[in-house]
Structure formats: structure tokens, C-alpha cells
Design a protein around this motif. Structure first.
Motif, PDB file in Angstrom:
ATOM      1  N   ARG A 120      -5.390  31.245  -0.299  1.00 13.15           N
ATOM      2  CA  ARG A 120      -6.525  30.594   0.325  1.00 13.15           C
ATOM      3  C   ARG A 120      -6.223  29.137   0.657  1.00 13.15           C
ATOM      4  O   ARG A 120      -6.716  28.593   1.636  1.00 13.15           O
ATOM      5  CB  ARG A 120      -7.755  30.666  -0.585  1.00 13.15           C
ATOM      6  CG  ARG A 120      -8.994  30.059   0.066  1.00 13.15           C
ATOM      7  CD  ARG A 120     -10.244  30.289  -0.731  1.00 13.15           C
ATOM      8  NE  ARG A 120     -11.393  29.813   0.015  1.00 13.15           N
ATOM      9  CZ  ARG A 120     -12.652  29.871  -0.426  1.00 13.15           C
ATOM     10  NH1 ARG A 120     -12.912  30.408  -1.606  1.00 13.15           N
ATOM     11  NH2 ARG A 120     -13.642  29.406   0.312  1.00 13.15           N
ATOM     12  N   ARG A 121      -5.407  28.517  -0.186  1.00 10.80           N
ATOM     13  CA  ARG A 121      -5.052  27.116   0.013  1.00 10.80           C
ATOM     14  C   ARG A 121      -3.543  26.920  -0.140  1.00 10.80           C
ATOM     15  O   ARG A 121      -2.879  27.687  -0.833  1.00 10.80           O
ATOM     16  CB  ARG A 121      -5.777  26.218  -1.002  1.00 10.80           C
ATOM     17  CG  ARG A 121      -7.290  26.229  -0.866  1.00 10.80           C
ATOM     18  CD  ARG A 121      -7.949  25.327  -1.905  1.00 10.80           C
ATOM     19  NE  ARG A 121      -9.402  25.364  -1.814  1.00 10.80           N
ATOM     20  CZ  ARG A 121     -10.172  26.254  -2.430  1.00 10.80           C
ATOM     21  NH1 ARG A 121      -9.605  27.187  -3.205  1.00 10.80           N
ATOM     22  NH2 ARG A 121     -11.490  26.233  -2.280  1.00 10.80           N
ATOM     23  N   SER A 122      -3.036  25.904   0.498  1.00 11.36           N
ATOM     24  CA  SER A 122      -1.649  25.499   0.282  1.00 11.36           C
ATOM     25  C   SER A 122      -1.622  23.979   0.241  1.00 11.36           C
ATOM     26  O   SER A 122      -2.532  23.313   0.728  1.00 11.36           O
ATOM     27  CB  SER A 122      -0.726  26.034   1.379  1.00 11.36           C
ATOM     28  OG  SER A 122      -1.149  25.606   2.660  1.00 11.36           O
ATOM     29  N   SER A 123      -0.574  23.434  -0.366  1.00 12.03           N
ATOM     30  CA  SER A 123      -0.516  21.985  -0.535  1.00 12.03           C
ATOM     31  C   SER A 123       0.850  21.445  -0.135  1.00 12.03           C
ATOM     32  O   SER A 123       1.861  22.154  -0.180  1.00 12.03           O
ATOM     33  CB  SER A 123      -0.824  21.604  -1.983  1.00 12.03           C
ATOM     34  OG  SER A 123       0.159  22.117  -2.858  1.00 12.03           O
ATOM     35  N   VAL A 124       0.859  20.185   0.249  1.00  7.97           N
ATOM     36  CA  VAL A 124       2.083  19.492   0.634  1.00  7.97           C
ATOM     37  C   VAL A 124       2.092  18.134  -0.069  1.00  7.97           C
ATOM     38  O   VAL A 124       1.096  17.407  -0.031  1.00  7.97           O
ATOM     39  CB  VAL A 124       2.159  19.276   2.158  1.00  7.97           C
ATOM     40  CG1 VAL A 124       3.474  18.576   2.527  1.00  7.97           C
ATOM     41  CG2 VAL A 124       2.025  20.599   2.900  1.00  7.97           C
ATOM     42  N   ILE A 125       3.209  17.800  -0.701  1.00  8.78           N
ATOM     43  CA  ILE A 125       3.337  16.499  -1.362  1.00  8.78           C
ATOM     44  C   ILE A 125       3.809  15.477  -0.330  1.00  8.78           C
ATOM     45  O   ILE A 125       4.763  15.707   0.416  1.00  8.78           O
ATOM     46  CB  ILE A 125       4.326  16.560  -2.532  1.00  8.78           C
ATOM     47  CG1 ILE A 125       3.846  17.565  -3.580  1.00  8.78           C
ATOM     48  CG2 ILE A 125       4.484  15.181  -3.168  1.00  8.78           C
ATOM     49  CD1 ILE A 125       4.840  17.791  -4.697  1.00  8.78           C
ATOM     50  N   VAL A 126       3.124  14.356  -0.291  1.00 14.20           N
ATOM     51  CA  VAL A 126       3.453  13.282   0.651  1.00 14.20           C
ATOM     52  C   VAL A 126       3.742  12.009  -0.132  1.00 14.20           C
ATOM     53  O   VAL A 126       2.995  11.650  -1.053  1.00 14.20           O
ATOM     54  CB  VAL A 126       2.291  13.049   1.639  1.00 14.20           C
ATOM     55  CG1 VAL A 126       2.528  11.791   2.472  1.00 14.20           C
ATOM     56  CG2 VAL A 126       2.112  14.257   2.553  1.00 14.20           C
ATOM     57  N   CYS A 127       4.838  11.354   0.216  1.00 15.11           N
ATOM     58  CA  CYS A 127       5.189  10.067  -0.384  1.00 15.11           C
ATOM     59  C   CYS A 127       4.956   8.981   0.667  1.00 15.11           C
ATOM     60  O   CYS A 127       5.474   9.079   1.793  1.00 15.11           O
ATOM     61  CB  CYS A 127       6.648  10.074  -0.829  1.00 15.11           C
ATOM     62  SG  CYS A 127       7.242   8.470  -1.430  1.00 15.11           S
ATOM     63  N   VAL A 128       4.170   7.973   0.310  1.00 16.87           N
ATOM     64  CA  VAL A 128       3.857   6.888   1.251  1.00 16.87           C
ATOM     65  C   VAL A 128       4.298   5.561   0.656  1.00 16.87           C
ATOM     66  O   VAL A 128       3.804   5.152  -0.397  1.00 16.87           O
ATOM     67  CB  VAL A 128       2.350   6.842   1.573  1.00 16.87           C
ATOM     68  CG1 VAL A 128       2.066   5.762   2.611  1.00 16.87           C
ATOM     69  CG2 VAL A 128       1.856   8.191   2.075  1.00 16.87           C
ATOM     70  N   VAL A 129       5.241   4.911   1.316  1.00 22.91           N
ATOM     71  CA  VAL A 129       5.753   3.624   0.832  1.00 22.91           C
ATOM     72  C   VAL A 129       5.607   2.590   1.941  1.00 22.91           C
ATOM     73  O   VAL A 129       6.018   2.815   3.074  1.00 22.91           O
ATOM     74  CB  VAL A 129       7.223   3.728   0.384  1.00 22.91           C
ATOM     75  CG1 VAL A 129       7.325   4.554  -0.878  1.00 22.91           C
ATOM     76  CG2 VAL A 129       8.107   4.327   1.465  1.00 22.91           C
ATOM     77  N   ARG A 130       5.027   1.462   1.586  1.00 19.34           N
ATOM     78  CA  ARG A 130       4.774   0.431   2.598  1.00 19.34           C
ATOM     79  C   ARG A 130       5.940  -0.522   2.768  1.00 19.34           C
ATOM     80  O   ARG A 130       6.184  -1.045   3.855  1.00 19.34           O
ATOM     81  CB  ARG A 130       3.511  -0.343   2.227  1.00 19.34           C
ATOM     82  CG  ARG A 130       3.098  -1.358   3.272  1.00 19.34           C
ATOM     83  CD  ARG A 130       1.800  -2.041   2.904  1.00 19.34           C
ATOM     84  NE  ARG A 130       1.449  -3.075   3.854  1.00 19.34           N
ATOM     85  CZ  ARG A 130       0.404  -3.873   3.738  1.00 19.34           C
ATOM     86  NH1 ARG A 130      -0.407  -3.743   2.714  1.00 19.34           N
ATOM     87  NH2 ARG A 130       0.166  -4.801   4.645  1.00 19.34           N
ATOM     88  N   THR A 131       6.686  -0.762   1.687  1.00 21.78           N
ATOM     89  CA  THR A 131       7.785  -1.746   1.726  1.00 21.78           C
ATOM     90  C   THR A 131       9.100  -1.110   1.287  1.00 21.78           C
ATOM     91  O   THR A 131       9.116  -0.042   0.684  1.00 21.78           O
ATOM     92  CB  THR A 131       7.477  -2.935   0.799  1.00 21.78           C
ATOM     93  OG1 THR A 131       7.480  -2.475  -0.567  1.00 21.78           O
ATOM     94  CG2 THR A 131       6.126  -3.555   1.124  1.00 21.78           C
ATOM     95  N   GLU A 132      10.188  -1.805   1.575  1.00 23.49           N
ATOM     96  CA  GLU A 132      11.506  -1.349   1.130  1.00 23.49           C
ATOM     97  C   GLU A 132      11.573  -1.322  -0.390  1.00 23.49           C
ATOM     98  O   GLU A 132      12.215  -0.449  -0.979  1.00 23.49           O
ATOM     99  CB  GLU A 132      12.589  -2.275   1.696  1.00 23.49           C
ATOM    100  CG  GLU A 132      12.745  -2.234   3.205  1.00 23.49           C
ATOM    101  CD  GLU A 132      13.399  -0.949   3.692  1.00 23.49           C
ATOM    102  OE1 GLU A 132      13.835  -0.149   2.841  1.00 23.49           O
ATOM    103  OE2 GLU A 132      13.467  -0.755   4.925  1.00 23.49           O
ATOM    104  N   GLU A 133      10.911  -2.261  -1.046  1.00 26.21           N
ATOM    105  CA  GLU A 133      10.884  -2.298  -2.504  1.00 26.21           C
ATOM    106  C   GLU A 133      10.210  -1.051  -3.065  1.00 26.21           C
ATOM    107  O   GLU A 133      10.691  -0.439  -4.030  1.00 26.21           O
ATOM    108  CB  GLU A 133      10.156  -3.555  -2.991  1.00 26.21           C
ATOM    109  CG  GLU A 133      10.099  -3.676  -4.508  1.00 26.21           C
ATOM    110  CD  GLU A 133       9.315  -4.894  -4.951  1.00 26.21           C
ATOM    111  OE1 GLU A 133       8.748  -5.605  -4.084  1.00 26.21           O
ATOM    112  OE2 GLU A 133       9.265  -5.132  -6.174  1.00 26.21           O
ATOM    113  N   ASP A 134       9.081  -0.657  -2.436  1.00 28.01           N
ATOM    114  CA  ASP A 134       8.391   0.566  -2.860  1.00 28.01           C
ATOM    115  C   ASP A 134       9.292   1.782  -2.670  1.00 28.01           C
ATOM    116  O   ASP A 134       9.331   2.683  -3.516  1.00 28.01           O
ATOM    117  CB  ASP A 134       7.100   0.757  -2.062  1.00 28.01           C
ATOM    118  CG  ASP A 134       6.050  -0.298  -2.381  1.00 28.01           C
ATOM    119  OD1 ASP A 134       6.154  -0.924  -3.446  1.00 28.01           O
ATOM    120  OD2 ASP A 134       5.137  -0.479  -1.549  1.00 28.01           O
ATOM    121  N   ALA A 135      10.019   1.798  -1.561  1.00 32.70           N
ATOM    122  CA  ALA A 135      10.917   2.923  -1.283  1.00 32.70           C
ATOM    123  C   ALA A 135      11.984   3.050  -2.353  1.00 32.70           C
ATOM    124  O   ALA A 135      12.324   4.154  -2.803  1.00 32.70           O
ATOM    125  CB  ALA A 135      11.553   2.750   0.101  1.00 32.70           C
ATOM    126  N   ALA A 136      12.531   1.917  -2.803  1.00 31.56           N
ATOM    127  CA  ALA A 136      13.556   1.933  -3.853  1.00 31.56           C
ATOM    128  C   ALA A 136      12.979   2.437  -5.169  1.00 31.56           C
ATOM    129  O   ALA A 136      13.631   3.197  -5.902  1.00 31.56           O
ATOM    130  CB  ALA A 136      14.135   0.533  -4.021  1.00 31.56           C
TER     131      ALA A 136
END
Length: 211
Positions: free
Chosen positions: A122-138
Motif C-alpha cells: 500500500r505504501r513505499s518509502s524513499v530515504i532522502v539526504c539533504v545537505v546545504r553545505t559542503e561541511e554537512d555533506a562531509a
């Protein structure tokens, strides 16, 4: 069905609408000689109102804008683009999203993953990663590696150089997926292991409801 004059339709000579009725008519007619244009008739009344009296519509702005683009009525296009609805979409939101790397491709990827996981569910899900800065990405890299080892698909957005926040981008993702006809919501994704920081700062779960 609308009744008007040829001069009204040809008011803006450079428009596609004027070209339709310039020289030999290029449109099909019915048994009574009425011209047929294969476009939504609901919004053509606003086009006619503008051609007759230069009245810019205040209703159905997005839809009338699409028709103005189709008929290539340049003065109406420019006036509609100054309206808050179109200005906000074209200048504010679209310009922000243009600065988010691979935004459109990631939207399509989210949908593909959700559809692939929808079999007999009935449902499915997707994980999303959201990073605003290069520091967050690291900071997120270890967590992304951990999810990859668990064979979990993650769609990553960012980083970007613009004022809007992570929550603004999440709203955009939801808007654009819903615009394609899907029913979705999102919530923070709380990891079970391997995260050395608050995962809900950057990881979210988008839920698709199919029935």
C-alpha cells in the motif's frame, strides 16, 4: 464555443494565434464552419478578455499563463510573469532549484525507487539526504556509507549556494512530486545504527501512498 471577430484574434500580429488566422486558415472546421483549436476551452475566455480589453486575468493564473505561452501572446506573457504567482515560481523557486545540483534528475530517481518498491504494497518509502553545505555533506558521508552497506537506496540533494533552508527544499520536493500526481508525505528518518550525529538533521523518509 466562443464567438469573436477576426481583428480580435489578430490583435497581436506576431502571436501564434494571429498566425492561425492569417492568410488561408490553418485550422480544422466542423460541419458548420466553426474553427477548432485543440486546447482547453475553459481558459480561452481569459485570452479573449485580454485581447478585447487588455484585462489581465486574476483567476487561474498558472493555467492562463500556459495558454498565453502556447498562443505566444508576448504582452500577456510579460504581464502574467509580473504576477505574484508566476513571479514567485519563475524567479524565486525555479532560480533556487537551478542552484541545487541534479534536482530534476533526483526527483525522477525518487519516483523510480518508490515505484520499484510498491509491488503488493500500500505504501513505499524513499530515504532522502539533504545537505546545504559542503561541511554537512562531509558529516553525512559515514552515514551514507552505512546505508549503502545495508543496501538501502538514498537520494542525495545538495549542497547548494542559496538562501533557502533544508525545510524549503523538502517542501519543493514534495510539491514537485505531488505535481506529477503522487500522494506523498515526509518525516525525519531515524537511523538504527552507525550515525554519530542527529540523523534527522539531514535524512528524511518520503512516504508514497498508492491506495
Amino acid at each position: 464555443m466562443y464567438t469573436t471577430t477576426l481583428s480580435t484574434l489578430k490583435k497581436h500580429p506576431g502571436s501564434k494565434l494571429a498566425e492561425m488566422f492569417t492568410g488561408q486558415p490553418k485550422l480544422r472546421t466542423d460541419s458548420e464552419g466553426r474553427f477548432f483549436i485543440d486546447r482547453p476551452g475553459t481558459y480561452f475566455k481569459y485570452i479573449l478578455e485580454y485581447l478585447r480589453s487588455n484585462q489581465v486575468p486574476t483567476q487561474c493564473i498558472q493555467d492562463v499563463y500556459k495558454e498565453a505561452l502556447f498562443y505566444d501572446i508576448e504582452p500577456l506573457i510579460k504581464q502574467l510573469e509580473d504576477s505574484p504567482q508566476i513571479f514567485g515560481e519563475l524567479v524565486a523557486r525555479k532560480q533556487f532549484l537551478a542552484r541545487v545540483p541534479n534536482y530534476s534528475e533526483n526527483i525522477e530517481l525518487i519516483i523510480r525507487i518508490a515505484r520499484a518498491e510498491a509491488v503488493a504494497c500500500r505504501r513505499s518509502s524513499v530515504i532522502v539526504c539533504v545537505v546545504r553545505t559542503e561541511e554537512d555533506a562531509a558529516r553525512c558521508q559515514d552515514a551514507l556509507n552505512s546505508l549503502d552497506m545495508d543496501k538501502k537506496s538514498v537520494v542525495k540533494f545538495g549542497p547548494w549556494k542559496a538562501a533557502p533552508s533544508i525545510s524549503d527544499l523538502l517542501d519543493c520536493i514534495q510539491m514537485d512530486v505531488e505535481a506529477k500526481g503522487y500522494k506523498i508525505s515526509f518525516q525525519p528518518h531515524v537511523a538504527e545504527k552507525g550515525f554519530r550525529f542527529k540523523s534527522h538533521d539531514f535524512f528524511y523518509k518520503f512516504l508514497f501512498t498508492w491506495w
